[in-house]
Design a protein around this motif. Structure first.
Motif, mmCIF file in Angstrom:
data_model
loop_
_atom_site.group_PDB
_atom_site.id
_atom_site.type_symbol
_atom_site.label_atom_id
_atom_site.label_comp_id
_atom_site.label_asym_id
_atom_site.label_seq_id
_atom_site.Cartn_x
_atom_site.Cartn_y
_atom_site.Cartn_z
ATOM 1 N N ALA A 67 -7.310 0.737 3.063
ATOM 2 C CA ALA A 67 -8.705 0.312 3.138
ATOM 3 C C ALA A 67 -9.596 1.493 3.506
ATOM 4 N N ALA A 68 -10.775 1.541 2.927
ATOM 5 C CA ALA A 68 -11.718 2.622 3.214
ATOM 6 C C ALA A 68 -12.223 2.509 4.647
ATOM 7 N N LYS A 69 -12.250 3.650 5.340
ATOM 8 C CA LYS A 69 -12.720 3.675 6.713
ATOM 9 C C LYS A 69 -14.162 4.175 6.761
ATOM 10 N N PRO A 70 -15.033 3.514 7.524
ATOM 11 C CA PRO A 70 -16.442 3.925 7.607
ATOM 12 C C PRO A 70 -16.578 5.369 8.094
ATOM 13 N N GLY A 71 -17.184 6.213 7.273
ATOM 14 C CA GLY A 71 -17.402 7.602 7.652
ATOM 15 C C GLY A 71 -16.153 8.446 7.665
ATOM 16 N N GLY A 72 -15.018 7.862 7.306
ATOM 17 C CA GLY A 72 -13.763 8.606 7.326
ATOM 18 C C GLY A 72 -13.410 9.152 5.954
ATOM 19 N N GLN A 73 -12.406 10.011 5.951
ATOM 20 C CA GLN A 73 -11.963 10.615 4.706
ATOM 21 C C GLN A 73 -11.143 9.604 3.899
ATOM 22 N N VAL A 74 -11.332 9.602 2.591
ATOM 23 C CA VAL A 74 -10.599 8.688 1.732
ATOM 24 C C VAL A 74 -9.143 9.125 1.654
ATOM 25 N N GLU A 75 -8.233 8.209 1.999
ATOM 26 C CA GLU A 75 -6.812 8.528 1.979
ATOM 27 C C GLU A 75 -6.255 8.357 0.571
ATOM 28 N N ALA A 76 -5.332 9.241 0.217
ATOM 29 C CA ALA A 76 -4.713 9.143 -1.098
ATOM 30 C C ALA A 76 -3.808 7.922 -1.147
ATOM 31 N N PRO A 77 -3.779 7.209 -2.262
ATOM 32 C CA PRO A 77 -2.907 6.037 -2.362
ATOM 33 C C PRO A 77 -1.439 6.452 -2.381
ATOM 34 N N LEU A 78 -0.605 5.574 -1.871
ATOM 35 C CA LEU A 78 0.830 5.804 -1.910
ATOM 36 C C LEU A 78 1.368 5.157 -3.174
ATOM 37 N N ARG A 79 2.160 5.901 -3.936
ATOM 38 C CA ARG A 79 2.759 5.376 -5.156
ATOM 39 C C ARG A 79 4.280 5.517 -5.080
ATOM 40 N N ALA A 80 4.973 4.539 -5.630
ATOM 41 C CA ALA A 80 6.433 4.561 -5.594
ATOM 42 C C ALA A 80 6.991 3.987 -6.887
ATOM 43 N N GLU A 92 6.793 -8.657 5.749
ATOM 44 C CA GLU A 92 5.901 -7.922 4.848
ATOM 45 C C GLU A 92 6.443 -6.532 4.536
ATOM 46 N N TRP A 93 7.700 -6.504 4.091
ATOM 47 C CA TRP A 93 8.344 -5.259 3.707
ATOM 48 C C TRP A 93 8.729 -5.302 2.234
ATOM 49 N N LEU A 94 8.723 -4.126 1.620
ATOM 50 C CA LEU A 94 9.197 -3.986 0.254
ATOM 51 C C LEU A 94 10.346 -2.986 0.277
ATOM 52 N N HIS A 95 11.530 -3.422 -0.125
ATOM 53 C CA HIS A 95 12.729 -2.587 -0.111
ATOM 54 C C HIS A 95 12.981 -2.056 -1.523
ATOM 55 N N LEU A 96 12.905 -0.757 -1.698
ATOM 56 C CA LEU A 96 13.064 -0.120 -3.004
ATOM 57 C C LEU A 96 14.452 0.505 -3.122
ATOM 58 N N THR A 97 15.156 0.182 -4.211
ATOM 59 C CA THR A 97 16.481 0.752 -4.469
ATOM 60 C C THR A 97 16.566 1.190 -5.931
ATOM 61 N N LEU A 98 17.718 1.723 -6.310
ATOM 62 C CA LEU A 98 17.974 2.238 -7.662
ATOM 63 C C LEU A 98 17.037 3.406 -7.975
ATOM 64 N N ASN A 99 17.367 4.552 -7.386
ATOM 65 C CA ASN A 99 16.631 5.805 -7.597
ATOM 66 C C ASN A 99 15.153 5.710 -7.224
ATOM 67 N N PRO A 100 14.853 5.280 -6.013
ATOM 68 C CA PRO A 100 13.434 5.193 -5.621
ATOM 69 C C PRO A 100 12.836 6.580 -5.363
ATOM 70 N N ARG A 101 11.555 6.717 -5.648
ATOM 71 C CA ARG A 101 10.822 7.945 -5.321
ATOM 72 C C ARG A 101 9.417 7.569 -4.899
ATOM 73 N N VAL A 102 8.871 8.377 -4.005
ATOM 74 C CA VAL A 102 7.563 8.100 -3.418
ATOM 75 C C VAL A 102 6.681 9.330 -3.549
ATOM 76 N N GLU A 103 5.405 9.124 -3.852
ATOM 77 C CA GLU A 103 4.426 10.201 -3.886
ATOM 78 C C GLU A 103 3.208 9.781 -3.083
ATOM 79 N N ASN A 104 2.725 10.712 -2.250
ATOM 80 C CA ASN A 104 1.533 10.458 -1.444
ATOM 81 C C ASN A 104 0.744 11.761 -1.353
ATOM 82 N N GLY A 105 -0.209 11.937 -2.258
ATOM 83 C CA GLY A 105 -0.934 13.196 -2.303
ATOM 84 C C GLY A 105 -0.008 14.322 -2.731
ATOM 85 N N GLY A 106 0.085 15.364 -1.911
ATOM 86 C CA GLY A 106 0.948 16.492 -2.218
ATOM 87 C C GLY A 106 2.359 16.332 -1.711
ATOM 88 N N PHE A 107 2.748 15.117 -1.335
ATOM 89 C CA PHE A 107 4.072 14.848 -0.780
ATOM 90 C C PHE A 107 4.890 14.006 -1.750
#
Length: 245
Positions: A67-80, A92-107
């Motif tokens: 969620a966007a924070k008032p006056g704060g920096q926009v966070e990059a979305p997490l993709r998997a 409220e958990w999502l369990h990823l299997t079978l060659n999972p990979r995650v990207e979050n900005g430069g990570f």
């Protein structure tokens, strides 16, 4: 229960305003009624239906936008991405299997299994964790520590890599904790320790050990030559042969 095949998706927004969309080839969802008693009797009228659990199979793609924070920096979305995702409605958990990979900005991260929290956006990686920090352009703008950069320079050039047995990624703080034979390296420079904590917001690295038999080990390689010797004040660096010290 419901089974859907072809362009299946789950789209929801949490109480904190985080939106999470998960898509796949096939969806199997199980529902529970809020306010329903254990024997199935309704406790009142206007009972809402909730997703109790769900399974997504085939070409799973997860996009989680904070969620966007008032006056704060926009966070990059997490993709998997993964071959299979199991949604646990209770926690409220999502369990990823079978060659999972995650990207979050430069990570970027891969592992045997990745658990992603719907509410906080935190992720927990288990087994054969491999992560890469890539500079996404802050060096060009001249503003270190802003945006979704990598960990900056660790004495070398190019991306920084980390391997470990498991990892914890905290979306809000930008901190990643790697545990179990953790090793960080950038070119020839490296740090090995039982625990390595990286904070991409503060641009810091902390390596620690509580076992004398398994201490923190650091290798920082500098190229030789007169110029590097003047800067570093190291006699070995003044070696005219150019050998590293």
């Amino acid at each position: 229960a419901m089974t859907g095949v072809g362009h299946a998706s789950i789209d929801e927004t949490t109480a904190t305003g985080t939106r999470q969309t998960s898509t796949g080839d096939r969806l199997e969802a199980h529902f529970a009624r809020a306010g329903e008693t254990k024997d199935g009797a309704k406790s009142g009228q206007g009972v809402a239906t909730q997703v109790q659990s769900a399974v997504l199979d085939g070409h799973v793609v997860l996009t989680q936008t904070p969620a966007a924070k008032p006056g704060g920096q926009v966070e990059a979305p997490l993709r998997a991405w993964a071959g299979r995702a199991v949604y646990e409605g209770t926690g409220e958990w999502l369990h990823l299997t079978l060659n999972p990979r995650v990207e979050n900005g430069g990570f970027k991260l891969t592992a045997d299994k990745v658990d992603v929290s719907h509410d906080s956006g935190d992720a927990f990686a288990h087994g054969n964790v491999k992560a890469t920090y890539v500079d996404t352009g802050t060096a060009q703008s001249g503003e270190q520590g802003k945006g979704d950069s990598g960990m900056g320079s660790f004495g070398g050039k190019g991306p920084s890599h980390v391997v470990s047995a498991e990892a914890q990624l905290h979306q809000a703080s930008g901190e990643a904790t790697f545990k179990g034979h953790a090793r960080l390296w950038q070119q020839a420079n490296s740090v090995t320790a039982p625990v390595i904590v990286l904070n991409r917001v503060r641009q810091t690295m902390v390596a620690r050990s509580t076992d004398a038999a398994d201490p923190v080990k650091v290798v920082l390689l500098s190229t030789g030559g007169p110029e590097s010797g003047k800067v570093a004040g190291n006699e070995a660096g003044r070696d005219s042969s150019g050998k590293p010290s």
